[in-house]
Structures are given as C-alpha cells and as structure tokens.
Scaffold this motif. Structure first.
Motif, short mmCIF file in Angstrom:
data_model
loop_
_atom_site.label_atom_id
_atom_site.label_comp_id
_atom_site.label_asym_id
_atom_site.label_seq_id
_atom_site.Cartn_x
_atom_site.Cartn_y
_atom_site.Cartn_z
N LYS A 89 0.82 -1.22 0.00
CA LYS A 89 0.00 0.00 0.00
C LYS A 89 0.85 1.27 0.00
O LYS A 89 0.50 2.26 -0.63
N ALA A 92 2.17 1.79 -3.57
CA ALA A 92 1.12 2.30 -4.44
C ALA A 92 0.83 3.77 -4.16
O ALA A 92 0.64 4.58 -5.08
N ALA A 93 0.83 4.13 -2.87
CA ALA A 93 0.58 5.53 -2.49
C ALA A 93 1.71 6.43 -2.97
O ALA A 93 1.47 7.54 -3.46
N GLU A 95 3.70 6.01 -5.55
CA GLU A 95 3.61 6.19 -7.00
C GLU A 95 2.48 7.14 -7.39
O GLU A 95 2.59 7.86 -8.40
N MET A 96 1.42 7.15 -6.59
CA MET A 96 0.29 8.03 -6.88
C MET A 96 0.56 9.47 -6.44
O MET A 96 0.18 10.43 -7.12
N HIS A 97 1.26 9.64 -5.30
CA HIS A 97 1.48 10.98 -4.75
C HIS A 97 2.64 11.73 -5.43
O HIS A 97 2.65 12.96 -5.45
N THR A 98 3.61 11.01 -5.95
CA THR A 98 4.80 11.66 -6.51
C THR A 98 4.47 12.67 -7.62
O THR A 98 4.97 13.80 -7.60
N LYS A 115 -3.67 20.48 -3.85
CA LYS A 115 -3.60 19.04 -4.12
C LYS A 115 -2.44 18.39 -3.38
O LYS A 115 -2.57 17.28 -2.84
N VAL A 119 -2.07 15.29 0.35
CA VAL A 119 -1.37 14.00 0.45
C VAL A 119 -0.17 14.08 1.39
O VAL A 119 0.64 13.15 1.44
N ASN A 150 6.83 12.35 -13.49
CA ASN A 150 6.31 11.00 -13.67
C ASN A 150 7.27 9.98 -13.05
O ASN A 150 8.50 10.15 -13.11
#
Length: 208
Positions: A89, A92-93, A95-98, A115, A119, A150
């Motif tokens: 988890k 995954a977090a 990779e989503m927050h970066t 935004k 986070v 990215n």
C-alpha cells in the motif's frame, strides 16, 4: 569323656510340651522384622514412586511453554502480514502521490499546492507549503514554468505496519520562458510515508 558318653546315652533332648493352639512337633519360626517386611510399591514413600504433584507441574509447564510458542508464532505471522500489506500500500501511495508533489503549472499554482497538501502529513506538510509559496510560486510565475513529474521506477526501502520508505526514480519534464525546448530532468528521491486515518500520506521527501 564319661560326660559325653552319658549325654549320648540319654539321646536327643525333647522339646517342651506344646502350648495351647500350637501344633505338636511344628518348629517355631521367628517373626520377620520390619527390615524383612516386603514393600508395597503402591504404598506412600516406597522406592520408585513419583509424586503426582511433580507430574502436574511438568505438564502445566509444558502447556504454558507450548501456548507461549504458539502465541509468539501467531504474533510474528501477523507482523509479517502487516509489513507486507504496508509494503504494497505504501508503494502504491508513493507512485500516486509523486506526480502531485513534483509537478506544478504557473497557471494554477494555488490549486497545485492544495492538491499537494492533501497527500502530506506531519511537519513536512507545513515545510512544503512554505517552500512552495516562497520559492516555487514566485519563480514559476516569473518564468511561466510548467513541470510535469512521472515515476520511472520505484522500490520499497523498508516497510513497517505504520511507516515505510520508498526510493523513487522520477522523470521531470520542464518548460519555461528561458528554455528553447522542453528539458528532461532525472531525479531520485527518498519518500517517507506514514499510515493515517486518511491512508498512506507523505511525511518527508529527500533528494538523493
């Protein structure tokens, strides 16, 4: 010699007359002493007898030891599962927050900051806002900068049930008024995340 011959003539000495209840001519045997009495192994204190209390103590100790071992193994298994869940988890977090934290556009900087704040957690949330407001926002506004981040690759450094560290390889494409063409910057950062009521949030970012 004369005395011996006279004794021989008289013959063997007769035994005393039997008393009441005795059989005539039956030899009288000595009663066995206490040392000669046979020992009943079932009687208390006999040799080879193990007290029942000692067996109960050993059995109780074995049960307690087995219970403690089972409890330890169960706890260790739960910790391993919790760490594995945190690893998945948190990665995954991260990779989503970066992209949210390492991207901005001079045309909507306030929205980008909002935004990012969503986070973040802990003291780093305030530090990020201060840096973004004092450094990033003025520069991006002046040079009409746009940065898009990215994730190229990521890996978990360590994971615990409530905290994890992730190594992030990030590609940042930047454009601004000073560049003739978009520029690609390769970055490597170490991100720390903490588990909160709102999920896994970022508590620190370090450039490597």
């Amino acid at each position: 010699m004369a005395g011996l011959r006279q004794a021989a003539k008289r013959g063997p000495r007769k035994s005393a007359a039997p008393g009441p209840g005795e059989q005539p001519g039956r030899p009288i045997q000595d009663e066995p002493t206490s040392a000669q009495q046979p020992v009943d192994p079932r009687a208390g204190g006999g040799p080879g007898r193990r007290p029942a209390g000692a067996f109960v103590v050993l059995l109780t100790a074995a049960v307690v030891l087995a219970g403690g071992l089972v409890g330890f193994l169960a706890y260790d298994l739960l910790q391993q599962r919790a760490a594995e869940e945190a690893r998945e988890k948190a990665l995954a977090a991260a990779e989503m927050h970066t992209p949210v934290l390492l991207s901005y556009d001079y045309r909507h900087l306030d929205q980008d900051l909002a935004k990012a704040q969503a986070v973040l957690t802990g003291d780093f949330k305030e530090k990020y806002a201060e840096t973004f407001t004092k450094v990033v926002k003025p520069t991006a506004t002046q040079y009409r900068a746009v940065v898009v981040g990215n994730v190229a690759a990521a890996g978990v450094i360590r994971a615990e049930p409530d905290e994890a560290q992730v190594l992030m390889f990030v590609n940042q494409q930047a454009t601004n008024s000073q560049l003739k063409a978009p520029r690609l910057d390769l970055s490597r950062v170490r991100m720390t995340l903490k588990k909160t009521g709102a999920g896994w949030l970022v508590s620190n970012i370090e450039a490597l």
